[in-house]
Design an enzyme around this catalytic site. Sequence first.
Site, PDB file in Angstrom:
ATOM      1  N   ASP A  10       0.990  -1.249   0.065  1.00 17.29           N
ATOM      2  CA  ASP A  10      -0.022   0.121  -0.098  1.00 17.29           C
ATOM      3  C   ASP A  10       0.898   1.153   0.008  1.00 17.29           C
ATOM      4  O   ASP A  10       0.987   1.978   0.893  1.00 17.29           O
ATOM      5  CB  ASP A  10      -1.006  -0.071   1.242  1.00 17.29           C
ATOM      6  CG  ASP A  10      -0.172  -0.281   2.465  1.00 17.29           C
ATOM      7  OD1 ASP A  10       0.867  -0.572   2.663  1.00 17.29           O
ATOM      8  OD2 ASP A  10      -0.750   0.292   3.556  1.00 17.29           O
ATOM      9  N   HIS A 241       9.442  -0.481   9.412  1.00 14.27           N
ATOM     10  CA  HIS A 241       8.265  -1.526   9.188  1.00 14.27           C
ATOM     11  C   HIS A 241       8.601  -2.421   8.139  1.00 14.27           C
ATOM     12  O   HIS A 241       9.061  -3.469   8.443  1.00 14.27           O
ATOM     13  CB  HIS A 241       6.897  -0.852   9.441  1.00 14.27           C
ATOM     14  CG  HIS A 241       6.871  -0.171  10.581  1.00 14.27           C
ATOM     15  ND1 HIS A 241       6.640  -0.793  11.803  1.00 14.27           N
ATOM     16  CD2 HIS A 241       6.265   1.269  10.895  1.00 14.27           C
ATOM     17  CE1 HIS A 241       6.596   0.333  12.837  1.00 14.27           C
ATOM     18  NE2 HIS A 241       6.218   1.527  12.254  1.00 14.27           N
TER      19      HIS A 241
HETATM   20  O1  RIB Z   1       2.256  -0.576  11.020  1.00  8.46           O
HETATM   21  C1  RIB Z   1       3.117  -0.252   9.986  1.00  8.46           C
HETATM   22  C2  RIB Z   1       2.310  -0.645   8.707  1.00  8.46           C
HETATM   23  O2  RIB Z   1       1.362   0.196   8.568  1.00  8.46           O
HETATM   24  C3  RIB Z   1       3.371  -0.363   7.512  1.00  8.46           C
HETATM   25  O3  RIB Z   1       2.988  -1.469   6.571  1.00  8.46           O
HETATM   26  C4  RIB Z   1       2.916   0.917   6.963  1.00  8.46           C
HETATM   27  O4  RIB Z   1       3.366   1.122   5.676  1.00  8.46           O
HETATM   28  C5  RIB Z   1       1.605   0.774   7.182  1.00  8.46           C
HETATM   29  O5  RIB Z   1       0.721   0.388   6.340  1.00  8.46           O
HETATM   30 CA    CA Z   2       2.715  -0.919   4.310  1.00  2.00          CA
END
Ligand code: RIB
Ligand code: CA
Length: 317
Positions: A10, A241
Amino acid sequence: MPRKIIIDTDPGVDDTMAIYFALKSPELEVIGLTTIFGNVTTELATTNALRLLEIAGRTDIPVARGADDPVAVPFGGPVAFVHGEDGQGNVFLPPPTTQVIDQSAAQFIVEQIMSQPGQVTLVPVGPLTNIALALRLEPRIAQHVQEVVIMGGNALGPGNATPSAEANIHNDPEAADVVFGAPRKVTMVGLDVTHKVFMSDAHLAEYGRINNPLAQHIARIVPFYRDFFHERSQIDGIWVHDSSAVAYVIDPGLFKTEQWPVRVDANDSISRGKTWPAIGDTDRHNLEPWHNRPRVNVCVDVQGDKVVEMELARMRS
Ligand code: RIB
Ligand code: CA
């Protein structure tokens, strides 16, 4: 032989970093991007995925558009305050000139896994809707996928979307519960480890000094995202992340894991979207609602500095 991966994404600033990290890693062959709502709408995620591949000069990689809404409820809406109105730190890129393929994300995932059994790893770094829909379309992918390495969830610590739940899982808990119940190897790279992978302002400044279009694009978009972290959590840098899931695929030895069955709270409760591992002996695993669920490979610790070093080294290469 490089490992074949499909990144379900995303994009999103940290998604962009993860995609480019993967493209720069010789251990991986990115065979497709599939798109999903989350940081942005699915429409914008798709536009961004195409743009990112154009910037990287990798328009040979197919992009398949994913679902517009979670499996059970409508999408709650994008998080422009985290990733910008455009999901790219408000740099507002020109429209892409390339197009998506004529297959949905779920169809593409099924076709790739079933035509190359045991060879395709899924790396979902957004809500798990497309993966759940692919499992619905062809349940045998659960046996034929090599591994599913998920960025999402929180086994031991707090959430980020809510005090109890991580954003990707919170965006579609029903889908996540299906995917964590799939019998093939599922690895969870959640906040328990991504909050231990820290890129400081000094690390982020490195991107601006690396002379390739991928790093230069990250240098443009990351300040907006960094400022969100600074405001929200008073840190001078970002927690890594989505790239942590890519790092796990490249070198799982950097992570410590535990094998627990995981259920996701899909109720209308204060812990909606919380990933609940059955921690402890087999007696606990036999309790409802964990009974008969496969064990998930849950990351609980990580050599965070090494992940950051590896990502920056790949971007310099
Ligand atoms: O919690 C972190 C996630 O949430 C990552 O994938 C960031 O891109 C958001 O989508
Ligand atoms: Ca993400």
